[in-house]
Design a protein around this motif. Structure first.
Motif, PDB file in Angstrom:
ATOM      1  N   GLN A  95       0.830  -1.206   0.000  1.00  0.00           N
ATOM      2  CA  GLN A  95       0.000   0.000   0.000  1.00  0.00           C
ATOM      3  C   GLN A  95       0.871   1.266   0.000  1.00  0.00           C
ATOM      4  O   GLN A  95       0.588   2.220  -0.724  1.00  0.00           O
ATOM      5  CB  GLN A  95      -0.911  -0.017   1.220  1.00  0.00           C
ATOM      6  N   ILE A  96       1.935   1.251   0.817  1.00  0.00           N
ATOM      7  CA  ILE A  96       2.843   2.409   0.847  1.00  0.00           C
ATOM      8  C   ILE A  96       3.487   2.623  -0.518  1.00  0.00           C
ATOM      9  O   ILE A  96       3.640   3.755  -0.989  1.00  0.00           O
ATOM     10  CB  ILE A  96       3.904   2.193   1.940  1.00  0.00           C
ATOM     11  N   GLN A  97       3.812   1.515  -1.178  1.00  0.00           N
ATOM     12  CA  GLN A  97       4.454   1.629  -2.497  1.00  0.00           C
ATOM     13  C   GLN A  97       3.485   2.200  -3.523  1.00  0.00           C
ATOM     14  O   GLN A  97       3.857   3.046  -4.357  1.00  0.00           O
ATOM     15  CB  GLN A  97       4.953   0.252  -2.929  1.00  0.00           C
ATOM     16  N   VAL A  98       2.230   1.775  -3.495  1.00  0.00           N
ATOM     17  CA  VAL A  98       1.218   2.306  -4.435  1.00  0.00           C
ATOM     18  C   VAL A  98       1.016   3.797  -4.203  1.00  0.00           C
ATOM     19  O   VAL A  98       0.968   4.595  -5.155  1.00  0.00           O
ATOM     20  CB  VAL A  98      -0.103   1.532  -4.287  1.00  0.00           C
ATOM     21  N   ILE A  99       0.887   4.188  -2.924  1.00  0.00           N
ATOM     22  CA  ILE A  99       0.703   5.607  -2.616  1.00  0.00           C
ATOM     23  C   ILE A  99       1.917   6.409  -3.083  1.00  0.00           C
ATOM     24  O   ILE A  99       1.788   7.529  -3.605  1.00  0.00           O
ATOM     25  CB  ILE A  99       0.461   5.797  -1.104  1.00  0.00           C
ATOM     26  N   GLY A 100       3.119   5.858  -2.906  1.00  0.00           N
ATOM     27  CA  GLY A 100       4.324   6.549  -3.380  1.00  0.00           C
ATOM     28  C   GLY A 100       4.319   6.756  -4.887  1.00  0.00           C
ATOM     29  O   GLY A 100       4.690   7.839  -5.375  1.00  0.00           O
ATOM     30  N   ASN A 101       3.863   5.740  -5.624  1.00  0.00           N
ATOM     31  CA  ASN A 101       3.774   5.889  -7.081  1.00  0.00           C
ATOM     32  C   ASN A 101       2.747   6.940  -7.472  1.00  0.00           C
ATOM     33  O   ASN A 101       2.949   7.708  -8.428  1.00  0.00           O
ATOM     34  CB  ASN A 101       3.409   4.553  -7.731  1.00  0.00           C
ATOM     35  N   LEU A 102       1.649   6.988  -6.747  1.00  0.00           N
ATOM     36  CA  LEU A 102       0.638   8.015  -7.033  1.00  0.00           C
ATOM     37  C   LEU A 102       1.195   9.418  -6.769  1.00  0.00           C
ATOM     38  O   LEU A 102       0.902  10.359  -7.520  1.00  0.00           O
ATOM     39  CB  LEU A 102      -0.610   7.775  -6.173  1.00  0.00           C
ATOM     40  N   LYS A 103       2.015   9.552  -5.734  1.00  0.00           N
ATOM     41  CA  LYS A 103       2.656  10.847  -5.473  1.00  0.00           C
ATOM     42  C   LYS A 103       3.608  11.227  -6.614  1.00  0.00           C
ATOM     43  O   LYS A 103       3.670  12.393  -7.022  1.00  0.00           O
ATOM     44  CB  LYS A 103       3.413  10.797  -4.146  1.00  0.00           C
ATOM     45  N   ASN A 104       4.331  10.239  -7.123  1.00  0.00           N
ATOM     46  CA  ASN A 104       5.234  10.518  -8.239  1.00  0.00           C
ATOM     47  C   ASN A 104       4.460  10.974  -9.467  1.00  0.00           C
ATOM     48  O   ASN A 104       4.885  11.884 -10.189  1.00  0.00           O
ATOM     49  CB  ASN A 104       6.054   9.267  -8.585  1.00  0.00           C
ATOM     50  N   ILE A 105       3.303  10.329  -9.705  1.00  0.00           N
ATOM     51  CA  ILE A 105       2.474  10.738 -10.849  1.00  0.00           C
ATOM     52  C   ILE A 105       1.967  12.157 -10.639  1.00  0.00           C
ATOM     53  O   ILE A 105       1.909  12.962 -11.578  1.00  0.00           O
ATOM     54  CB  ILE A 105       1.309   9.750 -11.041  1.00  0.00           C
ATOM     55  N   SER A 106       1.602  12.500  -9.406  1.00  0.00           N
ATOM     56  CA  SER A 106       1.137  13.851  -9.106  1.00  0.00           C
ATOM     57  C   SER A 106       2.240  14.875  -9.382  1.00  0.00           C
ATOM     58  O   SER A 106       1.993  15.922 -10.003  1.00  0.00           O
ATOM     59  CB  SER A 106       0.696  13.922  -7.639  1.00  0.00           C
ATOM     60  N   MET A 107       3.440  14.554  -8.943  1.00  0.00           N
ATOM     61  CA  MET A 107       4.552  15.477  -9.170  1.00  0.00           C
ATOM     62  C   MET A 107       4.862  15.607 -10.660  1.00  0.00           C
ATOM     63  O   MET A 107       5.072  16.712 -11.170  1.00  0.00           O
ATOM     64  CB  MET A 107       5.788  14.991  -8.415  1.00  0.00           C
ATOM     65  N   ALA A 108       4.856  14.477 -11.384  1.00  0.00           N
ATOM     66  CA  ALA A 108       5.130  14.524 -12.820  1.00  0.00           C
ATOM     67  C   ALA A 108       4.055  15.307 -13.563  1.00  0.00           C
ATOM     68  O   ALA A 108       4.343  16.046 -14.513  1.00  0.00           O
ATOM     69  CB  ALA A 108       5.238  13.100 -13.370  1.00  0.00           C
ATOM     70  N   SER A 109       2.812  15.185 -13.118  1.00  0.00           N
ATOM     71  CA  SER A 109       1.709  15.927 -13.760  1.00  0.00           C
ATOM     72  C   SER A 109       1.876  17.421 -13.546  1.00  0.00           C
ATOM     73  O   SER A 109       1.652  18.233 -14.459  1.00  0.00           O
ATOM     74  CB  SER A 109       0.363  15.451 -13.205  1.00  0.00           C
ATOM     75  N   SER A 110       2.256  17.804 -12.330  1.00  0.00           N
ATOM     76  CA  SER A 110       2.477  19.230 -12.058  1.00  0.00           C
ATOM     77  C   SER A 110       3.611  19.771 -12.931  1.00  0.00           C
ATOM     78  O   SER A 110       3.526  20.875 -13.475  1.00  0.00           O
ATOM     79  CB  SER A 110       2.809  19.433 -10.577  1.00  0.00           C
ATOM     80  N   LYS A 111       4.663  19.006 -13.057  1.00  0.00           N
ATOM     81  CA  LYS A 111       5.789  19.446 -13.902  1.00  0.00           C
ATOM     82  C   LYS A 111       5.362  19.577 -15.349  1.00  0.00           C
ATOM     83  O   LYS A 111       5.808  20.493 -16.065  1.00  0.00           O
ATOM     84  CB  LYS A 111       6.949  18.455 -13.781  1.00  0.00           C
ATOM     85  N   LEU A 112       4.503  18.686 -15.802  1.00  0.00           N
ATOM     86  CA  LEU A 112       4.021  18.777 -17.182  1.00  0.00           C
ATOM     87  C   LEU A 112       3.258  20.080 -17.400  1.00  0.00           C
ATOM     88  O   LEU A 112       3.484  20.791 -18.391  1.00  0.00           O
ATOM     89  CB  LEU A 112       3.125  17.574 -17.492  1.00  0.00           C
ATOM     90  N   LEU A 113       2.361  20.427 -16.479  1.00  0.00           N
ATOM     91  CA  LEU A 113       1.597  21.666 -16.632  1.00  0.00           C
ATOM     92  C   LEU A 113       2.503  22.897 -16.528  1.00  0.00           C
ATOM     93  O   LEU A 113       2.318  23.877 -17.247  1.00  0.00           O
ATOM     94  CB  LEU A 113       0.492  21.730 -15.580  1.00  0.00           C
ATOM     95  N   LEU A 114       3.504  22.834 -15.642  1.00  0.00           N
ATOM     96  CA  LEU A 114       4.433  23.965 -15.524  1.00  0.00           C
ATOM     97  C   LEU A 114       5.241  24.138 -16.809  1.00  0.00           C
ATOM     98  O   LEU A 114       5.477  25.266 -17.257  1.00  0.00           O
ATOM     99  CB  LEU A 114       5.368  23.743 -14.336  1.00  0.00           C
ATOM    100  N   ALA A 115       5.660  23.020 -17.409  1.00  0.00           N
ATOM    101  CA  ALA A 115       6.406  23.099 -18.667  1.00  0.00           C
ATOM    102  C   ALA A 115       5.521  23.643 -19.783  1.00  0.00           C
ATOM    103  O   ALA A 115       5.974  24.448 -20.620  1.00  0.00           O
ATOM    104  CB  ALA A 115       6.950  21.721 -19.035  1.00  0.00           C
ATOM    105  N   ALA A 116       4.242  23.206 -19.812  1.00  0.00           N
ATOM    106  CA  ALA A 116       3.317  23.725 -20.823  1.00  0.00           C
ATOM    107  C   ALA A 116       3.076  25.217 -20.625  1.00  0.00           C
ATOM    108  O   ALA A 116       3.021  25.991 -21.593  1.00  0.00           O
ATOM    109  CB  ALA A 116       1.999  22.959 -20.742  1.00  0.00           C
ATOM    110  N   LYS A 117       2.953  25.615 -19.376  1.00  0.00           N
ATOM    111  CA  LYS A 117       2.755  27.041 -19.077  1.00  0.00           C
ATOM    112  C   LYS A 117       3.969  27.858 -19.514  1.00  0.00           C
ATOM    113  O   LYS A 117       3.831  28.920 -20.135  1.00  0.00           O
ATOM    114  CB  LYS A 117       2.514  27.197 -17.572  1.00  0.00           C
ATOM    115  N   SER A 118       5.167  27.349 -19.218  1.00  0.00           N
ATOM    116  CA  SER A 118       6.392  28.048 -19.604  1.00  0.00           C
ATOM    117  C   SER A 118       6.508  28.168 -21.119  1.00  0.00           C
ATOM    118  O   SER A 118       6.887  29.216 -21.636  1.00  0.00           O
ATOM    119  CB  SER A 118       7.599  27.305 -19.025  1.00  0.00           C
ATOM    120  N   LEU A 119       6.162  27.098 -21.827  1.00  0.00           N
ATOM    121  CA  LEU A 119       6.255  27.144 -23.288  1.00  0.00           C
ATOM    122  C   LEU A 119       5.247  28.116 -23.887  1.00  0.00           C
ATOM    123  O   LEU A 119       5.564  28.851 -24.827  1.00  0.00           O
ATOM    124  CB  LEU A 119       6.030  25.746 -23.857  1.00  0.00           C
TER     125      LEU A 119
END
Length: 1515
Positions: free
Chosen positions: A299-323
């Motif tokens: 369960q801890i590992q699944v939650i950790g992966n979901l956090k990574n996806i959240s962080m990657a999604s935020s970075k994607l939107l920030l990169a799109a905003k910057s572009l």
């Protein structure tokens, strides 16, 4: 602009347009140079007002924005012509980075208290804010919603208000430097401005929607922070299906975000909203799936992966905003693609962890998602995908295609066998290979498109903002792990490693950027930022070490406190590096380049499509391996993939950058060579038609500009051919484009020349240049820009060198022809070009006579060459001068000198065209005076920036003179003539020696420190050390003299000790001069440290010698220790790779080895007797014998006729001999400490080893001689003849002196005589004394023969060395010196010579007298009558010489120096008078330095001492 215009001139076909363009380019260059000079002067005058001006500008901008807001309220704000919403939004986004960067710069400069750079930063900030305000107004005017427009203007007003406050606080920080409260306010205001700037950017259309999506993702991610998950409401199968579905939707939405970021703001808003909605649904599905996990760890590992996806999604939107804000930002599109792939990979990791599908299904799904993510790389390949070169792309494609083929075979095989695990592994490998192939294809297509000649290649930026952004992010993550209570010791250590790695990379990047930028403010900012990052990192590392030892809460808090300044420093550095001024310029791919990309992109897309179909088919087939139709479909897709990869490889190879352009250029230059050959044949037959449609000057300028542009392209073509494939096509096309105008201009110029020889020279040199260019192109084509094709690099370099030589030859010919015709345009352009480089060299300006106007052409050409050498020297002097004001002064004065040279050359050309024009002559003279004045200003600026080096040179010369003087003193001491003038003891001088020696040690420390500090401190240290060594030498000489001549060996020991100190100081000063201004890791710094150690060792040895000199029981031991240290230092110098200045004969080498034999015998005897007197004599003799042997060995070994084998043997045996002799002396020391029989027995063993080495040396020297060896004559007869001849010569000189002024000779000096009479009297006394001396020497010689101490055996009698002939050489020297003295006295009386010459002659008589005494006393009986007469005669000569020196020195001192100087009142005459005085001063200084060097060399060669005992051995 000027460079581009000049490059275009040769390619313009219309002659009138070409001439007009060339003239306009020259005028623009001249005006720009004058403007640069004027702005520099204005900056010097108005620098302090820049901050006030910037503040007024910002306040004005704030008022303008307020007016614009009122217009919005009234509905009257309209966009200006050319303004659109998209354009203004992009301008606002890019300008916001420039504002942030300039503000970071302003903060640093203000914190340092540097008013000059703070003013520059404030000005740049105001300029960036002006652009920001214009963009904000344009966005507001183009926005349809009044509320949005008002919000934009309000946010821009807040930025202006905060910026005005920031500039004001920066000014206050300058007024109160070091005030902590002021610095704190400055930092707070800066944070507020940064926040306002972000708000301003967020007001752009579409940005709010992206921000809302980011907030939505953040709110949804809070669900992951709960301790207990909500209960499951779905079955495991339903949750798994839901997770797969939402993952596919989220992956698709990520692709839509990437696509919409290149479109309009509304499209980005819609895609961002859809992405945040899909993320919310995916997160719910993931949490539901986490509830079905069996264990807490899962369960801890699944939650950790979901956090990574959240962080990657935020970075994607920030990169799109910057572009969307700044589409032109460097690599912004690639960053967005990388962020999208990160989202895909994170989803794949979660799916792999959570789902339990049928065998092989999730591997295929993951692979399909990865292929979908990389497909975007092929959509618009106009940016680099990676750092791979073209040839790296080919290698990557080949390797990945091989891996893909094996994995595809594995997929098919494992489907048949049902090996599901191996099937999944093959699918994963195939997916990675396909992604690698896609990346390589995208990068290769980009390089092909960029290499097209019609495309515009990009330029690398000063820094890589991506590197800074990644480092900032990595450091943030590592710091979070550091202070996280859950972090393990290994995680803390890993985080510390990450911090150290990235901060080191940032500091290195700052160092490189500071070395490459020409902006002094930016250079200073990079250096300061690197220091801040390094210092804060060091502080953090200290706290991490403490944390590693004790994971307590206090230590974590200390880490948290130390972490904050580091994060702030890194953030400020990243903000500053985001300045668009530092960013790289992306390439612009033309339509032709896009067409060349198409085959590669098409093949890569076909590969991806067929691979997708293959994976989908394999996904079905692994579930049902018995389905025959599916196997047929799989085989079809497999063939399609293979064909696509083959097509991809073929397309990449066929489109190799630069190859097509090289072929085209080779054909073009071959055609040009044929044309020039036909013109040469016509010229030989006198049938070359003359061109009447253009003037000779126009043709000459066209030819000159073509050759210059070709010369400028040689290095770029060579560089591209060796490692820059993308640039090869551009450069060879550009190079070939200049050969058509080159041939046309060359043939046209030849047709107008009447001299047939000149015609053929021009045509032949043009043909040579064309042929060398053809060779260059063939080599470039073979190299192809492949850095790994090293076998072609030598050929490329050779061809480039041949081209440069051909360019130089034709330019010399053209300049000579231009100077003869009075055409100076090319010269003016060369000087202007050198001014642009602004580098320093030594410029010597010769004033020109206008009496021969025909010579002015050559002189003008010489001025051009001389000033061009300034540019060739580089920007070193101005860049390295300290302080910075001196460098700025050098730069300014060299530019002003360039203007003067331009005017001078122009006036020379005008006068050459009109030789009788008096007005032109007057203008030329005025220009010459102006240039002379500017030269003196340049020289003074150079000297101001080079004080330390000049002081080192002067100090080294002074120390060299001191060493030579000590050598003379040693001779007098050895002869027993160094007697005290009054009753004094050594104790009277001991304290002075110790005190002065300690002062010299302090000066040594300052000298070593001065190498790394300013030139001012280095000059002070060098002058102080020279002064102190002079004082030390004098007090040591006084101390040695006070000991009396009864103990000459001890006198020599003491003087040798201070001579070692002086010699070490000379080497230390030389090492300091070489190391000045060098970095700490430079090899010269290690040499400096080594020289400093030797210096300290020698001073310590002197102090020990001084303390032991009065102790009869230990002074011999101390002398031996000092000799051993001296010999070791001599051996170190001997081992150096420095080649001696002169060579010597093998005979001289053999003669010097005999001194080793004698010294060895004396050393053994001293060891056996253990008497201090014997030990002292051995020490003095050993020092001289070994030093002379090592010197002559190296000189003989490096004789031009000595081969390498003999040289190596001689050096080896000399080193072994010296080492053996050191061991012998150390054994003598042991015997002195412990006089035991077994210790004394060791002396014989060591002496035999030395004797064996000497034998080897003599055999090697005999081998050097060859067969040409003759026996010398009998020295006894020669000695008797030479002594009598010397006496006769001296008597004749005395008679000549008597005839100068008849008068009665007084027996005692008469102080009432005038100067001329004192000179004659003293000179006569010296002549009489030396006559008696030589006669006494002759008697002593006869006595030596009678006693049998000098036999009649053959020995070497004629030699180059002064001492090798014993009494013969000494008698000759006395006679020659006395003759010179008489001539000097005669000339001085008649007013033709100076007192200095007379003093020098008298000193030479004294020195030669000492040599004669030494030559006689070596073997003579000290109590004999002849020796007593000889000693008395020698003392008489010394007294007479001293009297003459005192008389001359007194006259020189009393000479009045009140000669009045008539100062010219006119301006030009006064300047000329100043320049003449400066010129005379510089010449005198140079002559003084040369005279000192010459005297040192003469003394070093003359003061070689060879005892006559060597001849005794042969007897």
């Amino acid at each position: 602009m000027v460079t581009s215009a000049k490059s275009a001139v040769p390619t313009v076909a219309d002659q009138a347009a070409a001439m007009q363009l060339g003239q306009c380019a020259k005028n623009l260059a001249t005006c720009l140079a004058e403007l640069r000079t004027a702005t520099q002067k204005a900056h010097e005058a108005c620098g302090p007002l820049e901050i006030d001006s910037a503040l007024k500008t910002v306040q004005t901008l704030k008022s303008e924005l307020q007016d614009a807001k009122m217009s919005v309220i009234d509905g009257q704000l309209k966009p200006l012509p050319g303004e659109t919403l998209e354009k203004c939004a992009q301008d606002l986004g890019s300008t916001s980075k420039a504002v942030g960067s300039s503000m970071a710069q302003l903060l640093t400069c203000a914190a340092q208290g540097n008013e000059h750079y703070t003013g520059v930063a404030a000005r740049e900030t105001a300029q960036a804010l002006r652009t920001l305000a214009q963009a904000a107004r344009g966005v507001a005017a183009s926005t349809r919603e009044p509320q949005a427009a008002a919000a934009m203007l309000d946010s821009a007003q807040y930025v202006m208000e905060g910026s005005a406050m920031l500039i004001h606080e920066a000014h206050q920080a300058l007024v109160h430097p070091g005030d902590a409260e002021s610095q704190q306010r400055l930092a707070q205001v800066a944070k507020a401005v940064s926040h306002s700037l972000n708000n301003c950017v967020n007001c752009l259309p579409g940005q709010k929607d992206v921000d809302m999506a980011l907030r939505s993702i953040g709110e949804a991610s809070k669900k992951l922070l709960v301790d207990i998950l909500p209960p499951c409401i779905k079955t495991f199968q339903e949750a798994q299906t839901d997770l797969n579905h939402t993952a596919a939707e989220l992956n698709h939405s990520a692709g839509e975000v990437v696509h919409s970021s290149r479109g309009t703001s509304s499209q980005l808003a819609a895609a961002s909203g859809k992405f945040s909605q899909d993320f919310d649904e995916f997160l719910d599905a993931g949490i539901e799936m986490a509830g079905h996990t069996q264990s807490q760890d899962d369960q801890i590992q699944v939650i950790g992966n979901l956090k990574n996806i959240s962080m990657a999604s935020s970075k994607l939107l920030l990169a799109a905003k910057s572009l969307s804000v700044d589409p032109g930002a460097a690599n912004a599109k690639n960053l967005l693609a990388v962020a999208a792939r990160a989202v895909t990979e994170s989803i794949n990791q979660l799916i792999t962890l959570c789902t339990q599908q049928a065998a092989g299904q999730k591997e295929c799904d993951n692979a399909l998602r990865e292929l979908e993510a990389v497909r975007g790389l092929l959509d618009n390949p106009n940016e680099p995908v990676s750092e791979l070169s073209y040839f790296d792309c080919i290698e990557s494609v080949m390797e990945n295609s091989k891996v893909l083929g094996e994995s595809m075979a594995g997929i098919s095989q494992h489907c048949k066998t049902g090996d599901v695990a191996a099937f999944g592994e093959s699918v994963g490998v195939a997916s990675k290979a396909l992604c690698g192939l896609t990346e390589a294809a995208g990068q290769a297509s980009y390089l092909v498109g960029v290499s097209d000649p019609n495309s515009q290649s990009g330029h690398e930026g000063l820094v890589d903002p991506i590197q800074f952004a990644r480092a900032h992010q990595a450091i943030q993550m590592a710091c979070q792990n550091l202070v996280d209570p859950a972090s393990s010791p290994s995680q803390v250590l890993s985080a510390a490693t990450i911090v150290a790695k990235h901060t080191s990379a940032l500091c290195n990047a700052c160092r490189l950027a500071s070395s490459k930028t020409s902006n002094p403010v930016a250079r200073r900012q990079f250096v300061q930022s690197a220091k801040e990052v390094a210092n804060t990192t060091a502080n953090l590392v200290k706290t991490i070490k403490a944390l590693d030892g004790d994971f307590s809460e206090d230590n974590r808090n200390r880490c948290r406190v130390a972490m904050t300044p580091l994060l702030e420093a890194v953030e400020n550095l990243s903000t500053f590096a985001n300045n668009p001024e530092f960013a790289s310029i992306p390439a612009q791919i033309s339509n032709e380049g896009s067409a060349a990309q198409e085959p590669i992109v098409r093949s890569a897309r076909s590969m991806l499509d067929s691979s997708t179909y293959l994976l989908e088919t394999a996904r079905s087939l692994v579930l049902n391996p018995k389905d025959p139709p599916m196997w047929s479909i799989l085989a079809g897709h497999s063939r399609t993939v293979s064909d696509s990869i083959k097509s991809l490889i073929t397309s990449i190879r066929d489109k190799a950058p630069g190859q097509r352009e090289c072929d085209y250029s080779i054909d073009n230059i071959n055609k040009c060579i044929r044309d020039i050959e036909q013109a040469s044949l016509a010229a030989v037959g006198q049938t070359l038609p003359c061109r009447d449609d253009i003037s000779m000057e126009a043709l000459q300028e066209q030819l000159t500009s073509s050759v210059q542009e070709i010369g400028h392209l040689i290095d770029p073509v060579s560089t591209a051919a060796r490692g820059e494939a993308a640039q090869l096509g551009h450069k060879v096309t550009q190079l070939a484009s200049y050969f058509d105008p080159l041939i046309v201009a060359s043939v046209g110029l030849a047709s107008k020349l009447h001299d047939h020889q000149q015609q053929m020279t021009i045509l032949d040199q043009t043909k040579t240049l064309s042929e060398s260019a053809l060779q260059m192109l063939y080599a470039a084509k073979e190299g192809g820009g492949n850095p790994k094709a090293s076998h072609t690099h030598d050929a490329i370099s050779e061809a480039a060198q041949l081209m440069k030589e051909a360019v130089d030859d034709i330019m010399v010919t053209l300049n000579e022809a231009a100077s003869e015709g009075g055409m100076v345009g090319g010269m003016v352009e060369s000087i202007a070009e050198a001014m642009g480089r602004v580098s320093m060299g030594v410029f010597v300006c010769m004033t020109k006579s206008v009496t021969c106007p025909e010579e002015l052409g050559g002189l003008a050409s010489q001025v051009t060459v001389d000033y061009g050498q300034l540019a060739h020297q580089g920007r070193l002097a101005a860049a390295t001068a300290e302080p910075e004001e001196v460098g700025f002064q050098i730069k300014t004065r060299v530019q002003e000198l360039g203007h003067g040279c331009i005017y001078l050359v122009q006036k020379a050309g005008a006068l050459q065209l009109s030789p009788t024009d008096s007005f032109s002559k007057r203008e030329l003279i005025e220009c010459a005076h102006a240039v002379t004045e500017k030269v003196s200003l340049v020289l003074s600026a150079l000297q101001a920036g080079n004080k330390g080096t000049q002081a080192c040179i002067t100090a080294a010369s002074a120390v060299s003179g001191i060493i030579a003087d000590l050598d003379t003193t040693i001779m007098f001491a050895s002869a027993g003539t160094l007697n005290p003038e009054n009753e004094e003891s050594f104790a009277d001088h001991r304290e002075s020696i110790l005190k002065t020696a300690k002062a010299l040690v302090e000066d040594t420390k300052l000298l070593v420190a001065g190498a790394a500090s300013s030139q001012e401190k280095l000059a002070q240290a060098a002058q102080s050390s020279a002064k102190t060594i002079t004082q030390l030498t004098e007090v040591v000489k006084l101390g040695a003299t006070s000991m009396g001549s009864e103990d000459p060996e001890t006198q020599v020991v003491l003087i040798n000790a201070v001579r070692d100190v002086a010699k070490a100081l000379a080497e230390l000063i030389g090492a300091t001069k070489c190391a000045a201004g060098k970095p700490a890791d430079d090899p010269s710094m290690y040499q400096l440290k080594s020289a400093a150690k030797v210096m300290v060792t020698n001073v310590t040895s002197l102090l020990k010698t001084v303390k032991a000199v009065e102790d009869e029981a230990t002074r011999g031991t101390r002398a031996l220790e000092a000799t051993i240290e001296c010999i070791k230092q001599e051996l170190t110098v001997f081992h150096s790779k420095d080649v001696p200045d002169k060579s010597t004969t093998p005979e001289e080498f053999i003669r010097m080895t005999k001194g080793i034999t004698i010294a060895t015998a004396k050393a053994v005897a001293a060891g056996n007797s253990a008497q201090q007197e014997d030990v002292i004599a051995t020490a003095n003799l050993s020092r001289k014998a070994i030093s002379d042997m090592l010197t002559t060995c190296k000189q003989a070994a490096f004789h031009p006729e000595v081969n390498e084998e003999l040289r190596s043997k001689a050096l080896q045996y000399s080193s072994e001999c010296t080492t053996g002799y050191i061991n012998l002396l150390e054994q003598v020391l042991q015997v002195l400490h412990k006089p035991m029989p077994e210790q004394k027995q060791q002396l014989a063993i060591h002496s035999k080893h030395v004797a064996a080495c000497v034998t080897e040396l003599i055999q090697t020297a005999e081998a050097m001689k060859g067969s040409e060896c003759v026996d010398p004559e009998d020295p006894t007869v020669i000695a008797e003849t030479e002594l009598l001849g010397a006496a006769a010569s001296i008597e004749a000189a005395a008679k000549k002196l008597e005839q100068l002024k008849p008068r009665a000779k007084p027996k005692q000096p008469d102080e009432t005589l005038d100067f001329e009479e004192q000179i004659l009297e003293a000179a006569k006394s010296i002549a009489a004394a030396t006559s008696a001396l030589v006669k006494s020497a002759s008697a002593a010689q006869r006595e030596l023969v009678a006693q049998g101490k000098v036999g009649s055996n053959l020995a070497n009698a004629v030699d180059d060395g002064q001492w090798s002939q014993g009494l013969i050489s000494a008698a000759r020297m006395v006679a020659a010196a006395t003759s010179s003295l008489c001539e000097a006295a005669n000339a001085s009386v008649q007013g033709h010579a100076s007192e200095e010459k007379l003093i020098s002659s008298a000193k030479q008589v004294a020195a030669s007298t000492a040599q004669l005494l030494v030559a006689c006393k070596v073997k003579a009986d000290q109590d004999s009558e002849a020796m007593r007469r000889l000693q008395a005669a020698g003392n008489a000569v010394k007294r007479a010489s001293d009297n003459l020196v005192k008389a001359a020195q007194k006259a020189a001192f009393d000479k009045t120096e009140d000669d009045s100087v008539v100062v010219k009142t006119k301006f030009v005459g006064g300047i000329a008078q100043i320049i003449a005085a400066q010129e005379e001063m510089l010449r005198k200084e140079r002559e003084l330095e040369e005279a000192r060097k010459k005297l040192a060399q003469i003394r070093q060669q003359q003061y070689k001492f060879l005892p006559s005992e060597l001849r005794e051995d042969e007897g």
